[in-house]
Design a protein around this motif. Structure first.
Motif, PDB file in Angstrom:
ATOM      1  N   VAL A  75      86.893  38.028 -45.983  1.00 22.91           N
ATOM      2  CA  VAL A  75      85.672  38.730 -45.488  1.00 22.91           C
ATOM      3  C   VAL A  75      84.948  37.565 -44.763  1.00 22.91           C
ATOM      4  O   VAL A  75      84.833  36.279 -45.269  1.00 22.91           O
ATOM      5  CB  VAL A  75      84.833  39.371 -46.426  1.00 22.91           C
ATOM      6  N   GLY A  76      84.643  37.748 -43.476  1.00 26.57           N
ATOM      7  CA  GLY A  76      84.020  36.758 -42.530  1.00 26.57           C
ATOM      8  C   GLY A  76      82.529  36.987 -42.915  1.00 26.57           C
ATOM      9  O   GLY A  76      82.059  38.122 -42.607  1.00 26.57           O
ATOM     10  N   TRP A  77      81.666  36.185 -43.222  1.00 25.38           N
ATOM     11  CA  TRP A  77      80.182  36.107 -43.282  1.00 25.38           C
ATOM     12  C   TRP A  77      79.542  35.170 -42.338  1.00 25.38           C
ATOM     13  O   TRP A  77      79.979  34.038 -42.314  1.00 25.38           O
ATOM     14  CB  TRP A  77      79.596  36.031 -44.764  1.00 25.38           C
ATOM     15  N   ASP A  78      78.316  35.244 -41.907  1.00 27.76           N
ATOM     16  CA  ASP A  78      77.583  34.695 -41.193  1.00 27.76           C
ATOM     17  C   ASP A  78      77.118  33.353 -41.833  1.00 27.76           C
ATOM     18  O   ASP A  78      77.431  32.222 -41.431  1.00 27.76           O
ATOM     19  CB  ASP A  78      76.287  35.213 -40.625  1.00 27.76           C
ATOM     20  N   ARG A  79      76.612  33.477 -43.079  1.00 33.53           N
ATOM     21  CA  ARG A  79      76.326  32.653 -44.051  1.00 33.53           C
ATOM     22  C   ARG A  79      76.848  32.709 -45.455  1.00 33.53           C
ATOM     23  O   ARG A  79      76.855  33.891 -45.898  1.00 33.53           O
ATOM     24  CB  ARG A  79      74.827  32.212 -44.124  1.00 33.53           C
ATOM     25  N   ILE A  80      77.056  31.712 -46.257  1.00 30.49           N
ATOM     26  CA  ILE A  80      77.319  32.005 -47.708  1.00 30.49           C
ATOM     27  C   ILE A  80      76.095  32.840 -48.259  1.00 30.49           C
ATOM     28  O   ILE A  80      76.582  33.619 -49.456  1.00 30.49           O
ATOM     29  CB  ILE A  80      77.724  30.662 -48.337  1.00 30.49           C
ATOM     30  N   GLU A  81      74.984  32.786 -48.001  1.00 31.04           N
ATOM     31  CA  GLU A  81      73.917  33.476 -48.605  1.00 31.04           C
ATOM     32  C   GLU A  81      74.070  34.781 -48.266  1.00 31.04           C
ATOM     33  O   GLU A  81      73.869  35.644 -49.066  1.00 31.04           O
ATOM     34  CB  GLU A  81      72.724  32.866 -48.182  1.00 31.04           C
ATOM     35  N   ASP A  82      74.716  35.282 -47.404  1.00 28.11           N
ATOM     36  CA  ASP A  82      74.814  36.765 -46.894  1.00 28.11           C
ATOM     37  C   ASP A  82      75.555  37.340 -47.789  1.00 28.11           C
ATOM     38  O   ASP A  82      75.446  38.494 -48.434  1.00 28.11           O
ATOM     39  CB  ASP A  82      75.332  36.959 -45.467  1.00 28.11           C
ATOM     40  N   HIS A  83      76.680  36.551 -48.531  1.00 30.43           N
ATOM     41  CA  HIS A  83      77.685  37.201 -49.344  1.00 30.43           C
ATOM     42  C   HIS A  83      76.893  37.045 -50.947  1.00 30.43           C
ATOM     43  O   HIS A  83      76.901  38.146 -51.602  1.00 30.43           O
ATOM     44  CB  HIS A  83      78.944  36.439 -49.452  1.00 30.43           C
ATOM     45  N   LEU A  84      76.641  35.875 -51.095  1.00 32.59           N
ATOM     46  CA  LEU A  84      76.059  35.564 -52.532  1.00 32.59           C
ATOM     47  C   LEU A  84      74.743  36.009 -52.918  1.00 32.59           C
ATOM     48  O   LEU A  84      74.527  36.347 -54.132  1.00 32.59           O
ATOM     49  CB  LEU A  84      76.122  34.155 -52.875  1.00 32.59           C
ATOM     50  N   GLU A  85      73.920  36.239 -51.971  1.00 30.65           N
ATOM     51  CA  GLU A  85      72.634  36.334 -52.199  1.00 30.65           C
ATOM     52  C   GLU A  85      72.012  37.686 -51.632  1.00 30.65           C
ATOM     53  O   GLU A  85      71.265  38.625 -52.590  1.00 30.65           O
ATOM     54  CB  GLU A  85      71.306  35.388 -51.744  1.00 30.65           C
ATOM     55  N   VAL A  86      72.450  38.057 -50.441  1.00 29.08           N
ATOM     56  CA  VAL A  86      71.814  39.247 -49.865  1.00 29.08           C
ATOM     57  C   VAL A  86      72.857  40.411 -50.191  1.00 29.08           C
ATOM     58  O   VAL A  86      72.161  41.670 -50.608  1.00 29.08           O
ATOM     59  CB  VAL A  86      71.872  39.097 -48.400  1.00 29.08           C
ATOM     60  N   PHE A  87      74.129  40.296 -50.019  1.00 36.09           N
ATOM     61  CA  PHE A  87      75.010  41.575 -50.335  1.00 36.09           C
ATOM     62  C   PHE A  87      74.705  42.082 -51.728  1.00 36.09           C
ATOM     63  O   PHE A  87      74.781  43.382 -51.742  1.00 36.09           O
ATOM     64  CB  PHE A  87      76.539  40.955 -49.896  1.00 36.09           C
ATOM     65  N   PRO A  88      74.870  41.112 -52.731  1.00 37.91           N
ATOM     66  CA  PRO A  88      74.744  41.794 -54.035  1.00 37.91           C
ATOM     67  C   PRO A  88      73.539  42.695 -54.410  1.00 37.91           C
ATOM     68  O   PRO A  88      73.559  43.590 -55.072  1.00 37.91           O
ATOM     69  CB  PRO A  88      74.697  40.672 -55.006  1.00 37.91           C
ATOM     70  N   THR A  89      72.492  42.596 -53.678  1.00 35.86           N
ATOM     71  CA  THR A  89      71.294  43.383 -53.944  1.00 35.86           C
ATOM     72  C   THR A  89      71.253  44.605 -52.887  1.00 35.86           C
ATOM     73  O   THR A  89      70.365  45.419 -52.973  1.00 35.86           O
ATOM     74  CB  THR A  89      70.006  42.704 -53.154  1.00 35.86           C
ATOM     75  N   THR A  90      72.278  44.852 -52.308  1.00 40.95           N
ATOM     76  CA  THR A  90      72.319  46.040 -51.107  1.00 40.95           C
ATOM     77  C   THR A  90      72.962  47.498 -51.996  1.00 40.95           C
ATOM     78  O   THR A  90      73.916  47.332 -52.757  1.00 40.95           O
ATOM     79  CB  THR A  90      72.814  45.820 -49.977  1.00 40.95           C
ATOM     80  N   ASP A  91      72.611  48.753 -51.333  1.00 45.65           N
ATOM     81  CA  ASP A  91      73.322  49.918 -51.687  1.00 45.65           C
ATOM     82  C   ASP A  91      74.852  49.673 -51.323  1.00 45.65           C
ATOM     83  O   ASP A  91      75.816  50.184 -52.020  1.00 45.65           O
ATOM     84  CB  ASP A  91      72.678  50.820 -51.089  1.00 45.65           C
ATOM     85  N   ASN A  92      75.125  48.933 -50.239  1.00 53.31           N
ATOM     86  CA  ASN A  92      76.545  48.779 -49.817  1.00 53.31           C
ATOM     87  C   ASN A  92      77.251  47.872 -50.556  1.00 53.31           C
ATOM     88  O   ASN A  92      78.638  48.465 -51.174  1.00 53.31           O
ATOM     89  CB  ASN A  92      76.623  47.861 -48.430  1.00 53.31           C
ATOM     90  N   ALA A  93      76.633  47.099 -51.532  1.00 49.74           N
ATOM     91  CA  ALA A  93      77.605  46.498 -52.739  1.00 49.74           C
ATOM     92  C   ALA A  93      77.864  47.385 -53.688  1.00 49.74           C
ATOM     93  O   ALA A  93      78.765  47.373 -54.315  1.00 49.74           O
ATOM     94  CB  ALA A  93      76.912  45.257 -53.086  1.00 49.74           C
ATOM     95  N   ARG A  94      76.642  48.004 -54.155  1.00 50.39           N
ATOM     96  CA  ARG A  94      76.946  48.997 -55.022  1.00 50.39           C
ATOM     97  C   ARG A  94      78.098  49.950 -55.000  1.00 50.39           C
ATOM     98  O   ARG A  94      78.975  50.293 -55.691  1.00 50.39           O
ATOM     99  CB  ARG A  94      75.530  49.556 -55.475  1.00 50.39           C
ATOM    100  N   SER A  95      77.870  50.576 -53.739  1.00 45.52           N
ATOM    101  CA  SER A  95      78.788  51.663 -53.071  1.00 45.52           C
ATOM    102  C   SER A  95      80.349  51.022 -53.265  1.00 45.52           C
ATOM    103  O   SER A  95      81.313  51.736 -53.632  1.00 45.52           O
ATOM    104  CB  SER A  95      78.397  52.226 -51.919  1.00 45.52           C
ATOM    105  N   PHE A  96      80.308  50.036 -52.586  1.00 47.84           N
ATOM    106  CA  PHE A  96      81.735  49.170 -52.525  1.00 47.84           C
ATOM    107  C   PHE A  96      82.534  48.874 -53.876  1.00 47.84           C
ATOM    108  O   PHE A  96      83.606  49.386 -54.177  1.00 47.84           O
ATOM    109  CB  PHE A  96      81.734  48.012 -51.743  1.00 47.84           C
TER     110      PHE A  96
END
Length: 94
Positions: free
Chosen positions: A54-75
């Protein structure tokens, strides 16, 4: 840009079901904030192993932002039940 490489271990008997679930859930990753690319590849010599890149703009997008989203829960709800062990995740510069 950074690249997440996640080594996934899936029972070979579950591979078809996992690939189908991943295909249905892929959009949860692709639409996540900061996500730029998603690629899943099955190993040739170890059929129970997959590489998720998975390509991310920043590591924070993966480790900090993504885990808090509905996208992460659904995936996670769609694919995590197929994991035989916790994925090994490593990040690389892009």
């Amino acid at each position: 840009m950074i690249y997440e490489h996640a080594h996934l271990t899936i029972s070979p008997e579950e591979s078809d079901a996992f690939e189908s679930a991943f295909a249905s859930a892929r959009h949860h990753l692709e639409s996540a904030p900061g996500c730029r690319s998603v690629d899943l590849t099955r190993s040739i010599d170890q059929p129970s192993t997959y590489l998720l890149k998975v390509g991310w703009d920043r590591i924070e997008d993966h480790l900090e932002v993504f885990p808090t989203t509905d996208n992460a829960r659904s995936f996670g709800q769609s694919v995590a039940t197929y994991f035989q062990e916790k994925p090994l995740v490593v990040h690389f510069p892009g």
